[in-house]
Scaffold this motif. Sequence first.
Motif, PDB file in Angstrom:
ATOM      1  N   SER A  50      -8.634  33.448 -38.773  1.00 58.92           N
ATOM      2  CA  SER A  50      -8.159  34.522 -39.645  1.00 58.92           C
ATOM      3  C   SER A  50      -6.714  34.846 -39.315  1.00 58.92           C
ATOM      4  CB  SER A  50      -9.023  35.770 -39.482  1.00 58.92           C
ATOM      5  OG  SER A  50      -8.949  36.250 -38.149  1.00 58.92           O
ATOM      6  N   GLY A  51      -6.041  35.450 -40.278  1.00 56.01           N
ATOM      7  CA  GLY A  51      -4.667  35.869 -40.083  1.00 56.01           C
ATOM      8  C   GLY A  51      -3.671  34.769 -40.380  1.00 56.01           C
ATOM      9  N   PRO A  52      -2.409  35.029 -39.990  1.00 55.87           N
ATOM     10  CA  PRO A  52      -1.347  34.058 -40.259  1.00 55.87           C
ATOM     11  C   PRO A  52      -1.449  32.830 -39.351  1.00 55.87           C
ATOM     12  CG  PRO A  52      -0.484  35.874 -38.963  1.00 55.87           C
ATOM     13  CD  PRO A  52      -1.904  36.231 -39.314  1.00 55.87           C
ATOM     14  N   THR A  96       0.527  24.349 -37.006  1.00 56.61           N
ATOM     15  CA  THR A  96       1.074  25.236 -38.036  1.00 56.61           C
ATOM     16  C   THR A  96       0.114  25.433 -39.208  1.00 56.61           C
ATOM     17  OG1 THR A  96       2.256  23.436 -39.160  1.00 56.61           O
ATOM     18  CG2 THR A  96       3.474  24.685 -37.466  1.00 56.61           C
ATOM     19  N   ARG A  97      -0.995  24.708 -39.211  1.00 57.06           N
ATOM     20  CA  ARG A  97      -2.007  24.861 -40.262  1.00 57.06           C
ATOM     21  C   ARG A  97      -3.222  25.657 -39.772  1.00 57.06           C
ATOM     22  NH1 ARG A  97      -2.664  18.833 -42.514  1.00 57.06           N
ATOM     23  NH2 ARG A  97      -4.347  19.822 -43.670  1.00 57.06           N
ATOM     24  N   MET A  98      -3.232  26.015 -38.479  1.00 58.96           N
ATOM     25  CA  MET A  98      -4.383  26.701 -37.889  1.00 58.96           C
ATOM     26  C   MET A  98      -4.240  28.215 -37.986  1.00 58.96           C
ATOM     27  SD  MET A  98      -4.966  24.461 -34.462  1.00 58.96           S
ATOM     28  CE  MET A  98      -5.225  22.698 -34.539  1.00 58.96           C
ATOM     29  N   GLN A  99      -5.379  28.900 -37.790  1.00 54.44           N
ATOM     30  CA  GLN A  99      -5.403  30.351 -37.728  1.00 54.44           C
ATOM     31  C   GLN A  99      -6.133  30.774 -36.464  1.00 54.44           C
ATOM     32  OE1 GLN A  99      -7.297  30.707 -41.651  1.00 54.44           O
ATOM     33  NE2 GLN A  99      -5.638  32.123 -42.168  1.00 54.44           N
ATOM     34  N   LYS A 100      -5.755  31.953 -35.952  1.00 48.95           N
ATOM     35  CA  LYS A 100      -6.335  32.463 -34.714  1.00 48.95           C
ATOM     36  C   LYS A 100      -7.857  32.553 -34.823  1.00 48.95           C
ATOM     37  CE  LYS A 100      -4.219  35.993 -32.927  1.00 48.95           C
ATOM     38  NZ  LYS A 100      -3.802  37.349 -32.530  1.00 48.95           N
ATOM     39  N   PHE A 137      -1.461  33.244 -30.422  1.00 48.19           N
ATOM     40  CA  PHE A 137      -0.083  32.752 -30.457  1.00 48.19           C
ATOM     41  C   PHE A 137       0.876  33.928 -30.500  1.00 48.19           C
ATOM     42  CE2 PHE A 137      -1.223  32.984 -34.938  1.00 48.19           C
ATOM     43  CZ  PHE A 137      -0.088  33.456 -35.570  1.00 48.19           C
ATOM     44  N   ARG A 138       2.075  33.685 -29.978  1.00 51.15           N
ATOM     45  CA  ARG A 138       3.141  34.682 -29.922  1.00 51.15           C
ATOM     46  C   ARG A 138       4.462  33.989 -30.210  1.00 51.15           C
ATOM     47  NH1 ARG A 138       1.013  39.851 -28.069  1.00 51.15           N
ATOM     48  NH2 ARG A 138      -1.121  39.261 -27.623  1.00 51.15           N
ATOM     49  N   SER A 139       5.465  34.781 -30.561  1.00 55.45           N
ATOM     50  CA  SER A 139       6.792  34.206 -30.743  1.00 55.45           C
ATOM     51  C   SER A 139       7.375  33.881 -29.374  1.00 55.45           C
ATOM     52  CB  SER A 139       7.711  35.182 -31.487  1.00 55.45           C
ATOM     53  OG  SER A 139       8.046  36.268 -30.650  1.00 55.45           O
ATOM     54  N   GLU A 140       8.325  32.964 -29.333  1.00 53.23           N
ATOM     55  CA  GLU A 140       8.959  32.613 -28.057  1.00 53.23           C
ATOM     56  C   GLU A 140       9.627  33.827 -27.428  1.00 53.23           C
ATOM     57  OE1 GLU A 140      11.338  29.049 -27.756  1.00 53.23           O
ATOM     58  OE2 GLU A 140      10.126  28.072 -29.306  1.00 53.23           O
TER      59      GLU A 140
END
Length: 170
Positions: A50-52, A96-100, A137-140
Motif C-alpha cells: 500500500s501507499g506510494p 520502483t514498482r513496489m509498495q510498502k 523506504f525513506r529518502s536519502e
Amino acid sequence: MSVTTVPLRPVSKGGLWLLWIGILALLGTAAAFAYQVTPRIGFEVVKEGSGPSPTVADVVLVKYEGRLDDGTVFDANEQAPMPVAGVVPGFSEALTRMQKGGKYKISIPPQLGYGNQATGPIPANSTLHFDVELLDFRSEAEVRAMQQMMQQQQMMQQGGAPSGEGAPQP
C-alpha cells in the motif's frame, strides 16, 4: 536543361486519413520491435502493498532471497537497507514498482543484472530470481539525518561532545 513541373492534385480527406493510419502503423511496428529487443524484468505481485512506491532517490529496507536458475540461493537477508540507485538496473526497476508491505517475485535477465561478468557466487550471464518484501523506504536525506542523530547520541553516551559544540575547557 529544363525542368518540367507537374501539378499535383490535392489529397482528399479520406486519403489523408489513410496516410496518417499508415504512419501510425509504421511507428507501432517500430515500437513493437523495440519492445521485443529490450530486455524486461519478470515482475509478479504475490501480496499487494500500500501507499506510494520508492523512487531512485530513496533507500529501501527489504527482506529478500536471491536464487539462480538451478535454485541455488546466492544471497538472502531479513532486513537489508539499500539505495535504489545503488543496485543492478533490473533490481532498481523492480523496487520502483513496489509498495510498502508488498511481496514480489522478480526475475532479472543477465543484461539488467551482472551481464557477462561473474560476481561472487553468481556465474556470468545468469538470470537472477528474487523473492522480495518491501519493509520500508525513506529518502536519502532522511536516512542521512537519522545517521547523524545516531552518531550524536553515541558521542553523548561515550561522554564526548559532538564537534562544534561546547567541548570542556582545561
